[in-house]
Scaffold this motif. Structure first.
Motif, mmCIF file in Angstrom:
data_model
loop_
_atom_site.group_PDB
_atom_site.id
_atom_site.type_symbol
_atom_site.label_atom_id
_atom_site.label_comp_id
_atom_site.label_asym_id
_atom_site.label_seq_id
_atom_site.Cartn_x
_atom_site.Cartn_y
_atom_site.Cartn_z
ATOM 1 N N UNK A 89 -2.568 -31.894 -27.117
ATOM 2 C CA UNK A 89 -2.605 -30.470 -27.377
ATOM 3 C C UNK A 89 -4.182 -29.775 -27.288
ATOM 4 N N UNK A 90 -4.929 -30.531 -27.726
ATOM 5 C CA UNK A 90 -6.433 -30.145 -27.735
ATOM 6 C C UNK A 90 -6.819 -30.055 -26.253
ATOM 7 N N UNK A 355 6.560 -23.291 -28.288
ATOM 8 C CA UNK A 355 5.320 -23.452 -27.819
ATOM 9 C C UNK A 355 4.774 -24.889 -28.288
ATOM 10 N N UNK A 356 4.398 -25.803 -27.234
ATOM 11 C CA UNK A 356 4.007 -27.245 -27.250
ATOM 12 C C UNK A 356 2.677 -26.960 -27.950
ATOM 13 N N UNK A 357 2.038 -25.908 -27.784
ATOM 14 C CA UNK A 357 0.667 -25.758 -28.077
ATOM 15 C C UNK A 357 0.343 -24.347 -28.112
ATOM 16 N N UNK A 358 -0.156 -23.669 -29.064
ATOM 17 C CA UNK A 358 -0.110 -21.984 -29.092
ATOM 18 C C UNK A 358 -1.416 -21.642 -28.559
ATOM 19 N N UNK A 359 -1.784 -21.779 -27.337
ATOM 20 C CA UNK A 359 -3.196 -21.459 -26.690
ATOM 21 C C UNK A 359 -2.704 -20.953 -25.431
ATOM 22 N N UNK A 360 -3.300 -19.710 -24.990
ATOM 23 C CA UNK A 360 -2.894 -19.170 -23.651
ATOM 24 C C UNK A 360 -2.851 -19.913 -22.467
ATOM 25 N N UNK A 361 -4.045 -20.863 -22.276
ATOM 26 C CA UNK A 361 -4.133 -21.853 -21.219
ATOM 27 C C UNK A 361 -3.126 -22.895 -21.331
ATOM 28 N N UNK A 362 -3.053 -23.338 -22.564
ATOM 29 C CA UNK A 362 -1.844 -24.443 -22.690
ATOM 30 C C UNK A 362 -0.448 -23.886 -22.387
ATOM 31 N N UNK A 363 -0.234 -22.625 -22.720
ATOM 32 C CA UNK A 363 1.208 -22.161 -22.601
ATOM 33 C C UNK A 363 1.632 -22.184 -20.924
ATOM 34 N N UNK A 364 0.625 -21.799 -20.171
ATOM 35 C CA UNK A 364 0.776 -21.666 -18.783
ATOM 36 C C UNK A 364 0.654 -23.029 -18.051
#
Length: 418
Positions: A89-90, A355-364
């Motif tokens: 995730x990080x 959301x596997x990880x709720x961050x805009x870069x992570x989502x895409x």
């Protein structure tokens, strides 16, 4: 004879991983992914490969993946220990989405060279549509969209993300090519214009005709396509539009062309030269298909006849002498492939609405990696498995066997020597 699926062995999973390397060179591609971290402990190739395996096995979350970190399949594919869910995730926040798009571009090139992506009646067709990823009343980020809803008599702010996807569609294969996130303060068309512009710049020959629902029957979309010598075929359903009013008036004065296919009667009108669309600087074509379908159903022990009538209207910039009415109607209905074979499949079978990880870069990044896994899986099933085998087993069954091989396979006996 076809190699059987072995519940107690990694045969099928090993085959698909080998096919991914042979067809798409994925192991080398993971090492080329951009990474914004400085001096990372875990290489980005391990992160992207782990997410790819997560989707290939259709795990519903990173927490679920953590339960299988001791499986020998990780050592077989990664050559090292599997990163934890938190580490993935990080690290996903630092992935460069454009480098993942480069992998999709390479996949597109390979599929074209292997003649998987075939023209449809001589045309290359794409579909575009938006999809809401997830929604929450509590969790948000600086790129979340917002809307006010009334819940049990109380007004609450809901946070959500929306993604616009472009998919190449055809009679035998579909390819999820690219995606774009809708930004705060803009509508879906704003994200769609960025997506179309990028796809046309990177894949100038990927499609000739773009289909979409009524939302995309907008002048900016039509003019952008025309600028790149591409054509549009969009649903027309805004009753306030002068174009639709004029088209309906002319349809009422002409007799339709009628034909019957199976249990459906098609009454079709096709007129060109409309200039009622003030913001579009050239004439357009309007197509109507009135479709009457008759079926028989059992109701209370009796067989009754059920008639369904659907009235479809499209606006197009493609001249009738280049695309006959019946084929234009076929392409218009093909827009539903992005709903049925993209959003519905990805949401119901691949857990995309999470959301596997709720961050805009992570989502895409997760969505683009999902596209890669989706492409590998379906290409493998269509090209590597024999037709008799595919006809006997469903895609869901094959996916379950892949996951079974991952979890229960005796991978210690198959780890390649270094």
């Amino acid at each position: 004879a076809e190699t059987p699926l072995l519940i107690d062995g990694p045969v099928m999973l090993r085959r698909i991983l080998a096919y991914a390397d042979k067809m798409f060179q994925l192991t080398a591609a993971w090492k080329q992914v951009g990474d914004a971290r400085t001096q990372p402990v875990i290489p980005i190739s391990a992160i992207t490969a782990a997410i790819f395996i997560l989707f290939l096995n259709r795990f519903p979350s990173l927490n679920h993946l953590d339960q299988y970190r001791r499986q020998g399949a990780w050592r077989y594919y990664l050559g090292r220990r599997i990163p934890s869910g938190d580490e993935i995730a990080w690290a996903s926040e630092s992935i460069d989405p454009d480098s993942l798009r480069d992998i999709l571009a390479h996949s597109y090139t390979r599929l074209m060279r292997n003649k998987v992506l075939q023209p449809w009646f001589g045309w290359r067709v794409a579909a575009i549509d938006g999809h809401e990823v997830n929604a929450s009343y509590k969790r948000c980020c600086d790129q979340c969209l917002q809307r006010e809803l009334e819940v049990q008599g109380e007004k609450r702010i809901q946070y959500y993300h929306r993604i616009v996807v472009l998919q190449l569609i055809g009679p035998n294969f579909r390819l999820l090519l690219d995606a774009e996130m809708q930004r705060p303060g803009e509508d879906e068309i704003g994200a769609a214009l960025r997506l179309i512009e990028r796809v046309l710049r990177q894949f100038p020959r990927a499609f000739d005709l773009l289909t979409g629902d009524g939302l995309y029957a907008r002048a900016p979309v039509i003019k952008l396509l025309a600028k790149h010598d591409k054509y549009a075929l969009m649903v027309l359903k805004d009753e306030r539009r002068d174009l639709l009013v004029d088209a309906r008036a002319l349809f009422a004065q002409q007799s339709p062309v009628t034909h019957i296919e199976q249990n459906t009667r098609y009454d079709q009108w096709d007129l060109e030269g409309f200039t009622s669309w003030d913001t579009v600087p050239f004439p357009v074509r309007v197509i109507r298909s009135l479709e009457t379908t008759t079926t028989h159903e059992h109701v209370n022990g009796q067989m009754i006849e059920v008639t369904t009538v659907r009235d479809w209207i499209w606006v197009s910039t493609l001249p009738r002498d280049r695309l006959p009415t019946s084929r234009a109607v076929t392409f218009g209905h093909a827009r539903w492939q992005i709903e049925n074979y993209a959003f519905n499949e990805l949401s119901n079978a691949w857990h995309a609405d999470h959301y596997f990880h709720h961050h805009p870069v992570s989502i895409i990044a997760f969505w683009l990696l999902l596209f890669i896994a989706h492409t590998v899986f379906h290409t493998f099933c269509e090209r590597n498995l024999k037709p008799a085998f595919r006809n006997r087993y469903s895609m869901l069954f094959i996916a379950e066997q892949l996951r079974t091989a991952f979890v229960f396979g005796d991978w210690d006996r198959t780890i390649p020597t270094q």
